[in-house]
Design a protein around this motif. Structure first.
Motif, mmCIF file in Angstrom:
data_model
loop_
_atom_site.group_PDB
_atom_site.id
_atom_site.type_symbol
_atom_site.label_atom_id
_atom_site.label_comp_id
_atom_site.label_asym_id
_atom_site.label_seq_id
_atom_site.Cartn_x
_atom_site.Cartn_y
_atom_site.Cartn_z
ATOM 1 N N LYS A 507 0.844 -1.183 0.000
ATOM 2 C CA LYS A 507 0.000 0.000 0.000
ATOM 3 C C LYS A 507 0.887 1.243 0.000
ATOM 4 O O LYS A 507 1.864 1.342 0.741
ATOM 5 C CB LYS A 507 -0.912 -0.001 1.226
ATOM 6 C CG LYS A 507 -1.990 1.085 1.192
ATOM 7 C CD LYS A 507 -2.914 0.987 2.393
ATOM 8 C CE LYS A 507 -3.810 -0.251 2.273
ATOM 9 N NZ LYS A 507 -4.821 -0.275 3.381
ATOM 10 N N TYR A 508 0.502 2.198 -0.873
ATOM 11 C CA TYR A 508 1.245 3.459 -0.990
ATOM 12 C C TYR A 508 0.269 4.624 -0.835
ATOM 13 O O TYR A 508 -0.888 4.552 -1.286
ATOM 14 C CB TYR A 508 1.960 3.555 -2.339
ATOM 15 C CG TYR A 508 3.116 2.594 -2.480
ATOM 16 C CD1 TYR A 508 4.424 3.001 -2.280
ATOM 17 C CD2 TYR A 508 2.884 1.258 -2.821
ATOM 18 C CE1 TYR A 508 5.486 2.110 -2.404
ATOM 19 C CE2 TYR A 508 3.929 0.361 -2.951
ATOM 20 C CZ TYR A 508 5.237 0.793 -2.745
ATOM 21 O OH TYR A 508 6.271 -0.095 -2.864
ATOM 22 N N HIS A 509 0.753 5.673 -0.219
ATOM 23 C CA HIS A 509 -0.050 6.891 -0.073
ATOM 24 C C HIS A 509 0.396 7.891 -1.134
ATOM 25 O O HIS A 509 1.573 8.225 -1.238
ATOM 26 C CB HIS A 509 0.114 7.469 1.325
ATOM 27 C CG HIS A 509 -0.430 6.586 2.394
ATOM 28 N ND1 HIS A 509 -1.752 6.594 2.765
ATOM 29 C CD2 HIS A 509 0.165 5.628 3.156
ATOM 30 C CE1 HIS A 509 -1.953 5.698 3.716
ATOM 31 N NE2 HIS A 509 -0.797 5.086 3.968
ATOM 32 N N THR A 552 -3.916 13.023 1.216
ATOM 33 C CA THR A 552 -3.322 11.720 0.897
ATOM 34 C C THR A 552 -4.405 10.671 0.638
ATOM 35 O O THR A 552 -5.411 10.607 1.344
ATOM 36 C CB THR A 552 -2.428 11.259 2.055
ATOM 37 O OG1 THR A 552 -1.381 12.206 2.230
ATOM 38 C CG2 THR A 552 -1.826 9.900 1.771
ATOM 39 N N ALA A 554 -4.794 6.342 -0.307
ATOM 40 C CA ALA A 554 -4.080 5.069 -0.278
ATOM 41 C C ALA A 554 -4.425 4.250 -1.524
ATOM 42 O O ALA A 554 -5.590 4.136 -1.908
ATOM 43 C CB ALA A 554 -4.443 4.287 0.968
ATOM 44 N N GLU A 583 3.534 2.527 2.883
ATOM 45 C CA GLU A 583 2.925 2.480 4.230
ATOM 46 C C GLU A 583 3.804 1.709 5.194
ATOM 47 O O GLU A 583 4.384 0.689 4.825
ATOM 48 C CB GLU A 583 1.545 1.835 4.143
ATOM 49 C CG GLU A 583 0.746 1.941 5.424
ATOM 50 C CD GLU A 583 -0.680 1.482 5.224
ATOM 51 O OE1 GLU A 583 -0.932 0.273 5.374
ATOM 52 O OE2 GLU A 583 -1.525 2.327 4.854
#
Length: 583
Positions: A507-509, A552, A554, A583
């Motif tokens: 998971k990336y923001h 932000t 996700a 994350e």
């Protein structure tokens, strides 16, 4: 950073050059409607013009208001003196084009060079000859050709000699031929015409045995009304009798010493008006036409295709360019689909629409203002520093290499795939500049509503990149006060594609860096054609220059290649880039 890019280019050159080399091609020659090499194979010229070396036009250096080279020289001399100006131009001729330029062209895929020549590097003006009717031959121009030809031989590149500035000047567009309108033109002086013929005989005599001379482009872009002086562009001329007669005289002079090299002919009206030129008088001739600022469709070249069919003569697009990458790609597609070789204009100048960009020296605008009469306080010392910096900037080692231009010319005409503009490696905390979207065609690497300039097409007022910086696509790019590039003039439905390499699934923001003076902007985010985020509202930051990070969001990204498309559902804002934080 720029020098490291240059070293990377040079490091790869020799591998590419030697992999492309075969046995020597030999003389190029005409066979029916084709140009062929000594192996009887059809040869498509893929070339570049070297404008700005032997002959400068003001626009190349933000001095379009001056126009002719002699006026630029006069301004420089008024600042630093006559001797210093001569020294400056001697160094210009030495630094502008070097072996590294030719090596780079070979590595990129070019197989020919069109050299725009100024007659004053080869001979004196007719009025300055010590003996009337005689010709004094100056060594400088011939030495420059000799050096360039030696480099071309090593890289298996054909050199086409182009008389760009003929004695007296051949047209009413003064900068093209460095013409002084106070003196008789080529067409108003028999002495100028005689000198032109003699120059071509001298050139042909010297280079008759050189197989890597691709031919003689005997007179660039005549623009002259012979029957009607008001027809200043020569586009309405119905007879072209003086032009044809001069062509025949030059041909006779060349053939008296050189029976092998191709002769390229350019018509009146900037190489587009051939009325009265046919039938041709030599079997080893090619018709050269020029193409700027019109649509890249079959109808735009149909009259030349008709000439080819009727008169059984090959065609060459001898000069074109000065546009966007999208226009370049489609123009090359059009030419090669019709078995027509091409030569682009030009290798380097100030600006983004060439492979190499000459950087403006520090305080260059002060010099420009002086030339425009807006700055009388520029000192000799200040001017010399600016000009010395300019001399360094014209060297390829200090040029800005526009790989997007080369990609548009050599890969994109044959492929719709996209490539990373920069290696966008996504790790723990990554920022990707908006301007670093993929290399590729409009509709594949990006989508922009305004992708090219059609300045010679009535009623069409588009221009491609309106900011004229960083890249030569349709995407509009400008710099902020800190010289950081960003995308502006975003319209509804436009988008940008980024090929990224994600190091680890997870998971990336994501946050978007934008600026806006309104509440209308919305963004969608796609990854590998899958919609990840929809209707993200772009914050009103109070002005178009006040950039802020969005809230932000996700998203999940898999390890490996991810093609992220940022779709501008509603435009009206500016876009600087986006952050991806693991994350």
């Amino acid at each position: 950073m720029q020098k490291s890019i240059f070293k990377t280019i040079i490091a790869s050159i020799f591998i590419i050059i030697f992999s492309l080399r075969a046995s020597a091609q030999g003389y190029l020659r005409v066979n029916g409607v084709h140009i062929e090499n000594d192996e009887n194979k059809n040869f498509i010229l893929r070339g570049m013009g070297f404008g700005g070396w032997m002959l400068q036009e003001g626009y190349m250096f933000h001095l379009g208001f001056l126009g002719q080279q002699y006026k630029i020289k006069q301004k420089i001399a008024s600042l630093i003196g006559e001797k210093e100006t001569k020294d400056f131009y001697d160094k210009w001729l030495q630094y502008h084009t070097e072996k590294a330029d030719i090596d780079s062209m070979a590595a990129w895929g070019f197989n020919s060079i069109r050299l725009p020549m100024h007659y004053r590097l080869f001979t004196l003006p007719a009025k300055d000859e010590p003996v009337k009717g005689k010709n004094t031959w100056l060594p400088k121009g011939f030495e420059m050709i000799d050096s360039l030809l030696s480099w071309c031989k090593q890289d298996h590149i054909y050199l086409i000699l182009d008389l760009h500035a003929a004695p007296g000047g051949q047209g009413n567009d003064l900068p093209i031929s460095d013409r002084n309108p106070d003196d008789p033109s080529l067409w108003q002086s028999q002495a100028n015409q005689d000198k032109t013929v003699a120059l071509w005989e001298e050139l042909a005599k010297r280079y008759a045995g050189e197989k890597w001379i691709g031919g003689y482009d005997i007179l660039n872009e005549t623009n002259w009304g012979f029957d009607d002086a008001k027809d200043i562009r020569g586009t309405s001329e119905k007879n072209n009798i003086p032009l044809r007669n001069l062509f025949i005289q030059i041909t006779k002079a060349i053939r008296s010493v050189d029976a092998k090299h191709i002769i390229f002919l350019e018509g009146n009206g900037f190489a587009n008006n051939y009325t009265g030129i046919f039938p041709l008088w030599d079997k080893n001739m090619v018709i050269s036409f020029h193409k700027y600022g019109n649509f890249n469709n079959q109808s735009s070249i149909q009259n030349f295709l008709d000439y080819r069919t009727k008169y059984k003569v090959p065609l060459w697009l001898g000069e074109t360019g000065e546009n966007s990458n999208n226009w370049f790609t489609h123009n090359i597609q059009l030419m090669e689909n019709n078995d027509i070789g091409w030569s682009w204009w030009q290798l380097k100048k100030m600006g983004i629409n060439n492979p190499l960009e000459i950087k403006e020296p520090k305080n260059y605008q002060q010099f420009v203002d002086y030339c425009a009469g807006k700055n009388e306080n520029l000192s000799k010392t200040e001017a010399e520093q600016i000009l010395n910096d300019l001399l360094q900037n014209i060297k390829i080692v200090n040029n800005i290499y526009h790989k997007d231009v080369i990609d548009a010319m050599f890969r994109q005409p044959y492929a719709t795939s996209t490539l990373s503009f920069k290696p966008n490696i996504v790790a723990k905390n990554t920022f990707i500049q908006a301007v670093d979207y993929d290399l590729g065609r409009n509709g594949f690497a990006y989508n922009d509503a305004d992708t090219a300039s059609y300045m010679y097409t009535p009623g069409v007022h588009t221009q491609g990149n309106r900011g004229h910086t960083y890249r030569n696509d349709g995407v509009d790019i400008k710099n902020n006060l800190d010289h950081e590039p960003y995308v502006f003039s975003i319209e509804n439905g436009e988008w940008l594609l980024y090929t990224t390499e994600v190091k680890k699934s997870g998971k990336y923001h994501i946050t978007f860096i934008t600026s806006s003076d309104n509440d209308s902007g919305f963004i969608n985010l796609y990854n590998n054609d899958k919609l990840l985020l929809q209707n993200l509202k772009v914050e009103n930051t109070g002005s178009k220059i006040n950039f802020k990070s969005s809230k932000t969001k996700a998203i999940f990204l898999r390890k490996g290649i991810n093609k992220m498309k940022i779709y501008f559902l509603k435009g009206g804002f500016n876009f600087k880039g986006f952050h991806l934080k693991a994350e």
